[in-house]
Design a protein around this motif. Structure first.
Motif, PDB file in Angstrom:
ATOM      1  N   ILE A   1       0.890  -1.161   0.000  1.00 11.04           N
ATOM      2  CA  ILE A   1       0.000   0.000   0.000  1.00 11.04           C
ATOM      3  C   ILE A   1       0.930   1.213   0.000  1.00 11.04           C
ATOM      4  CG2 ILE A   1      -1.824   1.245   1.235  1.00 11.04           C
ATOM      5  CD1 ILE A   1      -2.663  -1.601   0.335  1.00 11.04           C
ATOM      6  N   SER A   2       0.918   2.004  -1.079  1.00 12.56           N
ATOM      7  CA  SER A   2       1.855   3.115  -1.176  1.00 12.56           C
ATOM      8  C   SER A   2       1.169   4.353  -1.726  1.00 12.56           C
ATOM      9  CB  SER A   2       3.044   2.745  -2.060  1.00 12.56           C
ATOM     10  OG  SER A   2       2.613   2.483  -3.383  1.00 12.56           O
ATOM     11  N   LYS A   3       1.822   5.488  -1.470  1.00 13.51           N
ATOM     12  CA  LYS A   3       1.249   6.756  -1.893  1.00 13.51           C
ATOM     13  C   LYS A   3       2.342   7.824  -1.891  1.00 13.51           C
ATOM     14  CE  LYS A   3      -2.579   9.832  -0.828  1.00 13.51           C
ATOM     15  NZ  LYS A   3      -3.711  10.126   0.026  1.00 13.51           N
ATOM     16  N   SER A   4       2.227   8.796  -2.782  1.00 11.35           N
ATOM     17  CA  SER A   4       3.062   9.991  -2.725  1.00 11.35           C
ATOM     18  C   SER A   4       2.292  11.018  -1.913  1.00 11.35           C
ATOM     19  CB  SER A   4       3.335  10.534  -4.128  1.00 11.35           C
ATOM     20  OG  SER A   4       4.179   9.660  -4.833  1.00 11.35           O
ATOM     21  N   ILE A   5       2.955  11.589  -0.907  1.00  8.70           N
ATOM     22  CA  ILE A   5       2.282  12.566  -0.053  1.00  8.70           C
ATOM     23  C   ILE A   5       3.073  13.864  -0.044  1.00  8.70           C
ATOM     24  CG2 ILE A   5       1.096  10.860   1.372  1.00  8.70           C
ATOM     25  CD1 ILE A   5       3.257  11.182   3.487  1.00  8.70           C
ATOM     26  N   LYS A   6       2.361  14.966   0.218  1.00  9.45           N
ATOM     27  CA  LYS A   6       2.977  16.292   0.201  1.00  9.45           C
ATOM     28  C   LYS A   6       2.462  17.117   1.377  1.00  9.45           C
ATOM     29  CE  LYS A   6      -0.421  18.046  -3.128  1.00  9.45           C
ATOM     30  NZ  LYS A   6      -1.435  17.136  -2.732  1.00  9.45           N
TER      31      LYS A   6
END
Length: 131
Positions: free
Chosen positions: A48-53
């Motif tokens: 489970i992955s994501k780019s976050i800012k």
């Protein structure tokens, strides 16, 4: 008595938080600045992955292997919170390749399908630096 803990991490340069786990707590991160790629692996072996800012929040469930990688050249800062005073941290590779006493070579060669030279190379790379 408080049962939570928190830390502010300032990530500068090429930063990767290697695969680790917290056996006694979930971890939540709030991005103050910058961008990161984050992810964890479920017990069903699904990533489970994501780019976050900046402004985003991400949760790593208790006990699951996870990572963080800073993106770009701009520094990043996050607040990390845990639902325990003593979450514990266990780096997966360091634990397997530099334990005392050492995990036997034959266990690592068979489990990771690498040769003895590969085991020695990993041990040398992960060994604590001598001062």
């Amino acid at each position: 008595m408080p049962t939570n803990s928190a830390v502010i991490n300032n990530l500068v340069g090429s930063v990767i938080t290697t695969a680790n786990t917290h056996p006694r707590a979930s971890e939540i991160i709030f991005v103050l600045d910058g961008e990161l790629d984050v992810g964890f692996i479920t017990t069903a072996n699904k990533l489970i992955s994501k780019s976050i800012k900046k402004g985003d929040i991400f949760v790593f469930p208790e006990g699951l292997v996870h990572y963080q990688k800073k993106n770009g050249v701009k520094p990043a800062s996050v607040i990390a919170g845990f639902n325990s005073q003593f979450p514990g941290t266990q780096s997966i590779a360091t634990t397997l390749f530099t334990s005392t006493p050492l995990v036997p070579d034959h266990v690592l060669t068979k489990g990771y399908q690498i040769g003895t030279k590969g085991v020695k190379k990993m041990r040398n790379k992960l060994a604590p630096k001598k001062t």
